[in-house]
Design an enzyme around this catalytic site. Structure first.
Site, short mmCIF file in Angstrom:
data_model
loop_
_atom_site.label_atom_id
_atom_site.label_comp_id
_atom_site.label_asym_id
_atom_site.label_seq_id
_atom_site.Cartn_x
_atom_site.Cartn_y
_atom_site.Cartn_z
CG HIS A 123 -8.51 0.24 -2.64
ND1 HIS A 123 -7.76 -0.87 -2.30
CD2 HIS A 123 -9.13 0.63 -1.47
CE1 HIS A 123 -7.92 -1.14 -1.02
NE2 HIS A 123 -8.74 -0.25 -0.50
NE ARG A 145 -3.81 0.64 2.02
CZ ARG A 145 -5.01 0.74 2.56
NH1 ARG A 145 -5.20 1.51 3.63
NH2 ARG A 145 -6.04 0.09 2.06
CD GLN A 199 -12.97 -1.89 -0.21
OE1 GLN A 199 -12.17 -1.81 0.71
NE2 GLN A 199 -14.15 -2.48 -0.06
CB CYS A 223 -14.09 1.14 0.50
SG CYS A 223 -13.35 2.78 0.60
NE ARG A 274 -10.13 -5.10 0.89
CZ ARG A 274 -9.39 -4.07 1.30
NH1 ARG A 274 -9.97 -3.06 1.88
NH2 ARG A 274 -8.09 -4.05 1.10
N1 NVA Z 1 -9.87 6.82 -1.15
C1 NVA Z 1 -9.46 6.38 0.16
C2 NVA Z 1 -9.72 4.92 0.33
C3 NVA Z 1 -9.36 4.39 1.70
C4 NVA Z 1 -9.57 2.93 1.84
C5 NVA Z 1 -8.00 6.71 0.37
O1 NVA Z 1 -7.21 6.50 -0.55
O2 NVA Z 1 -7.65 7.19 1.46
N1 CP Z 2 -11.11 0.03 2.80
C1 CP Z 2 -9.82 -0.05 3.18
O1 CP Z 2 -8.91 -0.30 2.37
O2 CP Z 2 -9.62 0.13 4.51
P1 CP Z 2 -8.23 0.32 5.26
O3 CP Z 2 -7.66 1.65 4.84
O4 CP Z 2 -8.58 0.27 6.71
O5 CP Z 2 -7.30 -0.80 4.87
#
Ligand code: NVA
Ligand code: CP
Length: 310
Positions: A132, A105, A135, A268, A296
């Site tokens: 993502h 990530r 997700q 999400c 997930r």
């Molecule tokens: N769009 C959000 C998704 C978090 C799971 C982010 O990138 O912070």
């Molecule tokens: N939806 C999601 O990816 O959550 P986290 O940021 O908690 O991993």
């Protein structure tokens, strides 16, 4: 089909590969719920590189690996030499000598592409600023559970920021032939290049993909509505400005009144109540939203078995 491959973006997958992931995810969910052992990754190790925060991604990958008989290592960039400037390409080659797969990530999508270029083991994208995919594959499974298997008859609307979730929904909907309308302010549209790649797939599957400014028009007759935070990780400094710009895009009772009466709302998570979604709408859709969070685990287990399994 996915053995030894990376999972970087939904648009890289064939429609059959998406189906393979969703169908194995559903099977693994049943196995886990009924206590059927499924230690398909015994002796394997996943490295999990986090350059951003996470609750769901971290815990679901780690628990998933444990349930599959393998183990997972949490590698924060605060601890890795990567955080002190060791190049991605060296990290990739070193970790490939120890691990069987890496979930990452991070911010720039190009970091994941570079990791994948130099690694000799499967790389899984656990979120970048651009995409993502884990997700959205999960969300496709969740939509199937709540709305039936044939996603081609459904109309989905995504309302809010044209971010990594919006981009990945475009790729996911295109791949499975589901109609998707994305409503964002004009300066916050989804990524143009991703939209183009998704349109190429949509031509093959018959999906209708659309962007529009008006959230009310976008949700008309929708079976599924999704939203996400207005300020993604890394955009904290823009939060106050974004709150003003995105205010007309809140998913609330008034907006939902335009959708199909049996519409489901997805998020999400993490959610910011009173911003992109109201408390009332979130709680009314909690069964779907927390299934989405649970899924997930099952979807990522399927991805790991298919990419890292023997
Ligand atoms: N769009 C959000 C998704 C978090 C799971 C982010 O990138 O912070
Ligand atoms: N939806 C999601 O990816 O959550 P986290 O940021 O908690 O991993």
């Amino acid at each position: 089909m996915l053995k030894g491959k990376n999972l970087l973006a939904i648009h890289d997958l064939s429609a059959d590969e998406v189906e393979e992931i969703l169908s194995l995810a559903a099977d693994l969910k049943t196995m886990q719920r009924t206590g059927v052992p499924h230690r398909f990754l015994e002796g394997k190790t996943l490295g999990m590189i986090f350059e951003k925060s996470s609750t769901r991604t971290r815990v679901s990958f780690e628990v998933g690996m444990f349930q599959l008989g393998g183990s997972a290592l949490f590698l924060s960039n605060r601890d890795l030499q990567l955080g002190r400037g060791e190049p991605i390409k060296d990290t990739a080659r070193v970790l490939s000598r120890y691990l069987d797969g890496i979930m990452i990530r991070t911010y720039g999508h190009e970091r994941v592409l570079e990791l994948a270029e130099y690694a000799t083991i499967p790389i899984i994208n656990g979120l970048t600023d651009l995409l993502h995919p884990c997700q959205v594959l999960t969300d496709l499974l969740t939509i199937r559970e709540h709305k039936g298997k044939d996603l081609r008859r459904l109309k989905m609307a995504y309302v809010g920021d044209g971010n990594n979730m919006a981009n990945s929904y475009l790729c996911g909907a295109a791949k499975v032939g589901m109609s998707l309308t994305v409503a964002t302010p004009p300066n916050y549209k989804p990524d143009e290049n991703i939209f183009g790649l998704a349109q190429d797939d949509a031509k093959l599957t018959g999906a209708t993909l659309e962007w529009m400014e008006d959230p009310y028009k976008a949700v008309e007759g929708a079976d599924v509505i999704a939203t996400d935070t207005w300020a993604s990780m890394g955009q904290e400094a823009e939060h106050d400005e974004r709150k003003k710009i995105f205010a007309p895009y809140q998913v609330n009772a008034e907006l939902l009144a335009r959708a199909d009466r049996n519409a489901i709302v997805m998020h999400c998570l993490p959610a910011y109540r009173g911003e992109e979604i109201t408390e009332e709408v979130l709680e009314a859709n909690a069964p779907v939203i927390f299934d989405e969070a649970e899924n997930r685990l099952h979807t990522q287990k399927a991805i790991m078995v298919l990419t890292m399994g023997n």
